[in-house]
Design a protein around this motif. Sequence first.
Motif, PDB file in Angstrom:
ATOM      1  N   SER A 290      -9.374  -6.216  -2.971  1.00  0.00           N
ATOM      2  CA  SER A 290      -9.190  -5.365  -3.165  1.00  0.00           C
ATOM      3  C   SER A 290      -8.561  -5.887  -1.412  1.00  0.00           C
ATOM      4  CB  SER A 290     -10.539  -4.883  -3.051  1.00  0.00           C
ATOM      5  OG  SER A 290     -10.098  -3.665  -2.044  1.00  0.00           O
TER       6      SER A 290
ATOM      7  N   ILE B  50      -9.672  -3.196   0.794  1.00  0.00           N
ATOM      8  CA  ILE B  50     -10.292  -2.547   1.146  1.00  0.00           C
ATOM      9  C   ILE B  50     -11.335  -3.488   1.531  1.00  0.00           C
ATOM     10  CG2 ILE B  50     -11.570  -0.396   1.217  1.00  0.00           C
ATOM     11  CD1 ILE B  50      -8.584  -0.135   1.492  1.00  0.00           C
ATOM     12  N   THR B  51     -11.768  -3.303   2.808  1.00  0.00           N
ATOM     13  CA  THR B  51     -13.298  -4.239   3.100  1.00  0.00           C
ATOM     14  C   THR B  51     -14.379  -3.343   4.008  1.00  0.00           C
ATOM     15  OG1 THR B  51     -11.817  -6.498   3.753  1.00  0.00           O
ATOM     16  CG2 THR B  51     -13.642  -6.067   4.296  1.00  0.00           C
TER      17      THR B  51
ATOM     18  N   THR C 227       0.828  -1.263   0.038  1.00  0.00           N
ATOM     19  CA  THR C 227      -0.319  -0.273  -0.292  1.00  0.00           C
ATOM     20  C   THR C 227       1.030   0.789   0.443  1.00  0.00           C
ATOM     21  OG1 THR C 227       0.068   0.038   2.080  1.00  0.00           O
ATOM     22  CG2 THR C 227      -2.391  -0.999   0.642  1.00  0.00           C
TER      23      THR C 227
ATOM     24  N   SER D 113      -8.726  -1.451   6.004  1.00  0.00           N
ATOM     25  CA  SER D 113      -8.120  -2.071   5.471  1.00  0.00           C
ATOM     26  C   SER D 113      -7.127  -3.374   5.746  1.00  0.00           C
ATOM     27  CB  SER D 113      -6.260  -1.348   4.820  1.00  0.00           C
ATOM     28  OG  SER D 113      -5.757  -1.875   4.025  1.00  0.00           O
TER      29      SER D 113
ATOM     30  N   ALA E  11     -14.505   1.768   5.345  1.00  0.00           N
ATOM     31  CA  ALA E  11     -13.918   0.357   5.115  1.00  0.00           C
ATOM     32  C   ALA E  11     -12.692   0.247   5.682  1.00  0.00           C
ATOM     33  CB  ALA E  11     -14.030   0.769   4.173  1.00  0.00           C
TER      34      ALA E  11
ATOM     35  N   THR F 234      -3.812  -1.358  -4.609  1.00  0.00           N
ATOM     36  CA  THR F 234      -4.853  -1.117  -3.995  1.00  0.00           C
ATOM     37  C   THR F 234      -5.429  -2.878  -4.221  1.00  0.00           C
ATOM     38  OG1 THR F 234      -5.841  -0.936  -5.917  1.00  0.00           O
ATOM     39  CG2 THR F 234      -5.509   0.976  -5.004  1.00  0.00           C
TER      40      THR F 234
END
Length: 725
Positions: free
Chosen positions: A107, A109-110, A83, A119, A117, A88
């Motif tokens: 991703s 990101i969740t 990151t 990470s 969101a 991403t």
Amino acid sequence: MTQTQRRYDTLAAARNWSPQANGEFKQMHIKEVFGEFTLTLDDLRERLPKIVWQELKMTIEEGQQLNLSVADAVALAMKEWATEMGATHFTHWFQPLTGATAEKHDSFITPNQGGGAVSEFSGKDLIQGEPDASSFPSGGLRATFEARGYTAWDPTSPVFLIENQNGKYLCIPTAFASWTGEALDHKTPLLRSVETLDEQTKRALALFGVKSKRVTSTVGCEQEYFLIDQEFFYRRPDLMTSGRTLVGAKPPRGQELDDHYFGSIPDRVLSYMLEAERELYRLGIPVKTRHNEVAPGQFEVAPIFENCNIAADHQQLMMIVLKKIAKKYGFECLLHEKPFDGLNGSGKHLNWSLSTTEGMNLLEPGESPHENMQFLFFFSAVLSAVYKHQDLLRIAIASASNDHRLGANEAPPAIISAYIGEQLEDIIKQLLNGGLKKSMKSGLMGLGSPVLPTIPKHAGDRNRTSPFAFTGNKFEFRAVGSSQSVSFPIVVLNTAVAESIDTMCTSLEKKMEKQDLESSLKEVLVETMSEARDIIFNGDGYSDDWQEEAEKRGLLNLKSTADALPLLTDEKNINLFEKYNVMSSREVHSRLEIWAEQYVTNLNIEVDTTEAIAKTMVYPAAIRYINELTAAVKETSELGLDNYGSKEMLETVNGALNDLGKALVDLKKTQDELESEDLMDLCKEYRAKIIPAMGKIRDSVDFLERYTADDHWPLPIYREMLFVK
């Protein structure tokens, strides 16, 4: 010449590209860029707690199993690094049995319950993924309705970033297996072969009083490729669908002048090479050499040696990068083994050696090879492996595309033999004749002018016709195809050599119960080389005499993939892979089915493409030209002029078109008459019937190319594709 008649402008290929069109190339400083897109063990050392880093290092260097707590810490470090670099997404990057690579992006990101969101990337995410296993080749290991498969992180191969103009993503090298635990990829058997080679080689080293943490095969793969302008590529349906020209007359000038090899690299090509090399350096791929190859439009890039598993990953990445960067310079990179008939094909030249983690090359002969018993032990083990498993080595490089190359121009023949040079051949003769006394010396060579230095001269020459040549401190497997994954050839070499070392160690250990190491070792070497000596050949592999000699020696001459593949499932081969836990019987049988199906499928694509080109492009072009000739004959006859030349040309072109029509009918009839339901029998039918039928169509089309008016011909021709840069 009308616009409707001429479908493309030859000069546009050269005219439409310019350096300015590709943006400003950033000057490359190798030390600054090398490995910047790779997270190495040294990088992880700075990001991990000391105890975690030590455990990870033991996994990588000594094969110790990794626990989940270590994986969690490593995953956090990977995510932070990726990151920070702008990534991403992440993907488990694997190598299914298609021969290419595969990836599914997720991703970092969740979404969370609060509408925001976070990470996330855990050790579980790192260790295991779950791609669909039903849509990849499985050879019966998976039914279509059984979709579950797993990717498993390979900690011995560094993660890396892939970048395009809009972003980056993290690639995690992984193995790929079915829900039943069977390998659906190239990496898993490769890693298994690494383990068995390590075990047997350390066993042998212990007898010589040498200790090593780990032994692995080291590999460096020379990659040959062609570059042609995209203007031509996209106007050739055969190149687009099959990677090679299925039709095309030999040009007036090809490689006969020997002026391309090692010649000055064209500016546009050099610009491409520089950017491709920069991207390879950023990925930590240690490319060393670049040059023009023998055929016009053919080039080569080669890295230095690496651990075989990392080298196999880097080879896949190299092919991806070469093709990707080519497009930026208006080129198409052709990796097919034989894209142009009548010119040199492209290989991969897999250089293979054995090394310890402490830096000892076990195939280094030294100044006096006849006294270097450790070297002679491992050298003999390799030759024995090649002799016993020449069928597997031939299978490892078998494909419909490589069949066009083997034995043609400068590629080695299909007969597997080993070139070892005059010095080592003399040592083997001494060994078998009762004793080792001396080694031929390399010496120095003067060049006849005082201003030129006296240069070292090797003790033996090189042999470019040998499929498997000893070249100083390594073997060069020259028969590997340019488009294929190198993993299975490495698997075969690793496993076969491990077996030979095992056999020789067992014999040596037994003899040492009654006598000393030196006496026992000499007896083992004599036994081994007495059996394997027939694989040694230092002569011309292209000669008819060698074909006859090889047959007398009992060596295999498997001229096509259809001849070679059935031997894969011979009992001795299944026993080899199962004994050393490299592949199960089911996994071996699955490879046979996959590769046979790929052989037939690739030929089917070529058949359909050949028919389409002949019917929809060549036939109409010839008809238009015949109409022009017919009108010319008619008009000159009405004027009472001598029109012998026009009539002769009309009859020639019309006759060739009739031949083409007949060849198309014959191909269709041949396809309709194929009877085999068994896949291997079908492979043999395609080789014996379909390939010759396609050849007749090519002969007719190539003849028409030489006689049809240039402004009617719909395809870019060899002269244009090879020389317009």
